[in-house]
Write a protein that holds these residues in place. Structure first.
Motif, PDB file in Angstrom:
ATOM      1  N   PHE A  39       0.836  -1.203   0.000  1.00  0.00           N
ATOM      2  CA  PHE A  39       0.000   0.000   0.000  1.00  0.00           C
ATOM      3  C   PHE A  39       0.872   1.255   0.000  1.00  0.00           C
ATOM      4  O   PHE A  39       0.595   2.209  -0.728  1.00  0.00           O
ATOM      5  CB  PHE A  39      -0.932   0.021   1.207  1.00  0.00           C
ATOM      6  CG  PHE A  39      -2.226  -0.703   1.008  1.00  0.00           C
ATOM      7  CD1 PHE A  39      -3.330  -0.059   0.481  1.00  0.00           C
ATOM      8  CD2 PHE A  39      -2.357  -2.037   1.346  1.00  0.00           C
ATOM      9  CE1 PHE A  39      -4.536  -0.722   0.298  1.00  0.00           C
ATOM     10  CE2 PHE A  39      -3.544  -2.713   1.170  1.00  0.00           C
ATOM     11  CZ  PHE A  39      -4.642  -2.062   0.641  1.00  0.00           C
ATOM     12  N   ALA A  40       1.925   1.247   0.810  1.00  0.00           N
ATOM     13  CA  ALA A  40       2.816   2.416   0.894  1.00  0.00           C
ATOM     14  C   ALA A  40       3.499   2.680  -0.444  1.00  0.00           C
ATOM     15  O   ALA A  40       3.723   3.833  -0.807  1.00  0.00           O
ATOM     16  CB  ALA A  40       3.858   2.211   1.996  1.00  0.00           C
ATOM     17  N   ASN A  41       3.814   1.626  -1.178  1.00  0.00           N
ATOM     18  CA  ASN A  41       4.497   1.766  -2.459  1.00  0.00           C
ATOM     19  C   ASN A  41       3.547   2.089  -3.610  1.00  0.00           C
ATOM     20  O   ASN A  41       3.981   2.214  -4.751  1.00  0.00           O
ATOM     21  CB  ASN A  41       5.293   0.492  -2.772  1.00  0.00           C
ATOM     22  CG  ASN A  41       6.460   0.314  -1.829  1.00  0.00           C
ATOM     23  OD1 ASN A  41       6.990   1.279  -1.295  1.00  0.00           O
ATOM     24  ND2 ASN A  41       6.851  -0.929  -1.599  1.00  0.00           N
ATOM     25  N   ALA A  42       2.270   2.201  -3.313  1.00  0.00           N
ATOM     26  CA  ALA A  42       1.271   2.556  -4.330  1.00  0.00           C
ATOM     27  C   ALA A  42       0.600   3.864  -3.898  1.00  0.00           C
ATOM     28  O   ALA A  42       1.287   4.831  -3.604  1.00  0.00           O
ATOM     29  CB  ALA A  42       0.268   1.415  -4.505  1.00  0.00           C
ATOM     30  N   ASP A  43      -0.712   3.843  -3.824  1.00  0.00           N
ATOM     31  CA  ASP A  43      -1.479   5.055  -3.516  1.00  0.00           C
ATOM     32  C   ASP A  43      -1.907   5.150  -2.060  1.00  0.00           C
ATOM     33  O   ASP A  43      -2.728   6.001  -1.711  1.00  0.00           O
ATOM     34  CB  ASP A  43      -2.738   5.106  -4.396  1.00  0.00           C
ATOM     35  CG  ASP A  43      -2.398   5.163  -5.869  1.00  0.00           C
ATOM     36  OD1 ASP A  43      -1.397   5.812  -6.224  1.00  0.00           O
ATOM     37  OD2 ASP A  43      -3.128   4.545  -6.667  1.00  0.00           O
ATOM     38  N   GLY A  44      -1.399   4.239  -1.201  1.00  0.00           N
ATOM     39  CA  GLY A  44      -1.870   4.215   0.172  1.00  0.00           C
ATOM     40  C   GLY A  44      -3.230   3.542   0.222  1.00  0.00           C
ATOM     41  O   GLY A  44      -3.746   3.066  -0.783  1.00  0.00           O
ATOM     42  N   GLY A  45      -3.808   3.485   1.408  1.00  0.00           N
ATOM     43  CA  GLY A  45      -5.130   2.893   1.537  1.00  0.00           C
ATOM     44  C   GLY A  45      -5.383   2.363   2.924  1.00  0.00           C
ATOM     45  O   GLY A  45      -4.717   2.758   3.888  1.00  0.00           O
ATOM     46  N   VAL A  46      -6.350   1.456   3.014  1.00  0.00           N
ATOM     47  CA  VAL A  46      -6.763   0.926   4.310  1.00  0.00           C
ATOM     48  C   VAL A  46      -6.943  -0.589   4.231  1.00  0.00           C
ATOM     49  O   VAL A  46      -7.485  -1.114   3.261  1.00  0.00           O
ATOM     50  CB  VAL A  46      -8.055   1.626   4.807  1.00  0.00           C
ATOM     51  CG1 VAL A  46      -9.214   1.400   3.868  1.00  0.00           C
ATOM     52  CG2 VAL A  46      -8.413   1.206   6.205  1.00  0.00           C
ATOM     53  N   GLU A 100      -0.291   5.547   4.438  1.00  0.00           N
ATOM     54  CA  GLU A 100      -0.077   6.682   3.533  1.00  0.00           C
ATOM     55  C   GLU A 100       0.903   6.268   2.438  1.00  0.00           C
ATOM     56  O   GLU A 100       1.775   5.427   2.661  1.00  0.00           O
ATOM     57  CB  GLU A 100       0.517   7.871   4.308  1.00  0.00           C
ATOM     58  CG  GLU A 100      -0.408   8.426   5.377  1.00  0.00           C
ATOM     59  CD  GLU A 100      -1.657   9.053   4.803  1.00  0.00           C
ATOM     60  OE1 GLU A 100      -1.571   9.688   3.728  1.00  0.00           O
ATOM     61  OE2 GLU A 100      -2.725   8.885   5.417  1.00  0.00           O
ATOM     62  N   PRO A 101       0.782   6.866   1.247  1.00  0.00           N
ATOM     63  CA  PRO A 101       1.767   6.574   0.210  1.00  0.00           C
ATOM     64  C   PRO A 101       3.153   7.048   0.637  1.00  0.00           C
ATOM     65  O   PRO A 101       3.279   8.101   1.261  1.00  0.00           O
ATOM     66  CB  PRO A 101       1.273   7.350  -1.008  1.00  0.00           C
ATOM     67  CG  PRO A 101       0.064   8.099  -0.610  1.00  0.00           C
ATOM     68  CD  PRO A 101      -0.232   7.810   0.827  1.00  0.00           C
ATOM     69  N   ALA A 102       4.170   6.268   0.314  1.00  0.00           N
ATOM     70  CA  ALA A 102       5.547   6.612   0.675  1.00  0.00           C
ATOM     71  C   ALA A 102       6.217   7.381  -0.463  1.00  0.00           C
ATOM     72  O   ALA A 102       5.853   7.222  -1.622  1.00  0.00           O
ATOM     73  CB  ALA A 102       6.333   5.348   0.984  1.00  0.00           C
ATOM     74  N   GLU A 103       7.208   8.168  -0.107  1.00  0.00           N
ATOM     75  CA  GLU A 103       7.965   8.917  -1.117  1.00  0.00           C
ATOM     76  C   GLU A 103       9.117   8.103  -1.680  1.00  0.00           C
ATOM     77  O   GLU A 103       9.639   8.417  -2.741  1.00  0.00           O
ATOM     78  CB  GLU A 103       8.466  10.229  -0.517  1.00  0.00           C
ATOM     79  CG  GLU A 103       7.324  11.170  -0.165  1.00  0.00           C
ATOM     80  CD  GLU A 103       7.794  12.501   0.373  1.00  0.00           C
ATOM     81  OE1 GLU A 103       8.976  12.851   0.159  1.00  0.00           O
ATOM     82  OE2 GLU A 103       6.977  13.183   0.998  1.00  0.00           O
ATOM     83  N   VAL A 104       9.524   7.070  -0.947  1.00  0.00           N
ATOM     84  CA  VAL A 104      10.572   6.149  -1.406  1.00  0.00           C
ATOM     85  C   VAL A 104      10.041   4.722  -1.259  1.00  0.00           C
ATOM     86  O   VAL A 104       9.084   4.490  -0.524  1.00  0.00           O
ATOM     87  CB  VAL A 104      11.891   6.325  -0.609  1.00  0.00           C
ATOM     88  CG1 VAL A 104      12.457   7.726  -0.796  1.00  0.00           C
ATOM     89  CG2 VAL A 104      11.684   6.034   0.862  1.00  0.00           C
ATOM     90  N   ILE A 105      10.657   3.778  -1.929  1.00  0.00           N
ATOM     91  CA  ILE A 105      10.213   2.387  -1.884  1.00  0.00           C
ATOM     92  C   ILE A 105      10.376   1.829  -0.468  1.00  0.00           C
ATOM     93  O   ILE A 105      11.442   1.934   0.131  1.00  0.00           O
ATOM     94  CB  ILE A 105      11.008   1.517  -2.879  1.00  0.00           C
ATOM     95  CG1 ILE A 105      10.733   1.979  -4.309  1.00  0.00           C
ATOM     96  CG2 ILE A 105      10.679   0.046  -2.720  1.00  0.00           C
ATOM     97  CD1 ILE A 105       9.314   1.763  -4.768  1.00  0.00           C
ATOM     98  N   VAL A 106       9.304   1.237   0.035  1.00  0.00           N
ATOM     99  CA  VAL A 106       9.301   0.587   1.346  1.00  0.00           C
ATOM    100  C   VAL A 106       9.521  -0.906   1.117  1.00  0.00           C
ATOM    101  O   VAL A 106       8.862  -1.520   0.282  1.00  0.00           O
ATOM    102  CB  VAL A 106       7.967   0.832   2.083  1.00  0.00           C
ATOM    103  CG1 VAL A 106       7.920   0.043   3.387  1.00  0.00           C
ATOM    104  CG2 VAL A 106       7.764   2.320   2.345  1.00  0.00           C
ATOM    105  N   ILE A 107      10.444  -1.470   1.871  1.00  0.00           N
ATOM    106  CA  ILE A 107      10.783  -2.881   1.735  1.00  0.00           C
ATOM    107  C   ILE A 107      10.391  -3.615   3.007  1.00  0.00           C
ATOM    108  O   ILE A 107      10.796  -3.219   4.107  1.00  0.00           O
ATOM    109  CB  ILE A 107      12.289  -3.056   1.445  1.00  0.00           C
ATOM    110  CG1 ILE A 107      12.641  -2.324   0.148  1.00  0.00           C
ATOM    111  CG2 ILE A 107      12.650  -4.536   1.360  1.00  0.00           C
ATOM    112  CD1 ILE A 107      14.116  -2.235  -0.126  1.00  0.00           C
TER     113      ILE A 107
END
Length: 117
Positions: A39-46, A100-107
């Motif tokens: 989700f963080a690496n895309a548009d965020g969500g729930v 929330e969407p991230a500004e960098v790739i979350v691993i």
């Protein structure tokens, strides 16, 4: 800001989509970490835990889920902006994870994932 019970009901009626995921239960921190990262690496969500598709509210063990959430976040790099809340629907507790969407790739500990479709 936490979601209200009415907002969660609206999500459930609307079904899953790019920004909403239902899970009956999650028992593995690495799977939860993967979901949060995607989700963080895309548009965020729930992520709503305690709902079985299509619209059945089954409830969740929110104390265990909160602990699992913290363990999953501790194993993501960088740590995404995600929050855990609970909402009661029909006298059943649901775990609500907003990401929330991230500004960098979350691993996650399972690798880098992106939610699509």
């Amino acid at each position: 800001m936490p979601y209200t019970a009415e907002q969660i009901r609206s999500f459930i009626r609307g079904g899953e989509n790019q920004k909403v995921e239902f899970k009956r239960d999650i028992k593995d921190r690495s799977i939860l970490g993967q979901l949060i990262a995607s989700f963080a690496n895309a548009d965020g969500g729930v992520i709503i835990v305690g709902v079985q598709e299509p619209e059945e509210v089954v409830g969740a063990d929110t104390n265990r889920l909160a602990s699992l959430f913290n363990a999953a976040l501790a194993r993501t790099t960088p740590r995404p902006n995600a929050k855990f809340d609970t909402v009661d629907i029909d006298d059943k507790a649901l775990g609500i994870i907003s990401v929330e969407p991230a500004e960098v790739i979350v691993i996650s500990e399972r690798g880098a994932f992106v939610r699509s479709g």
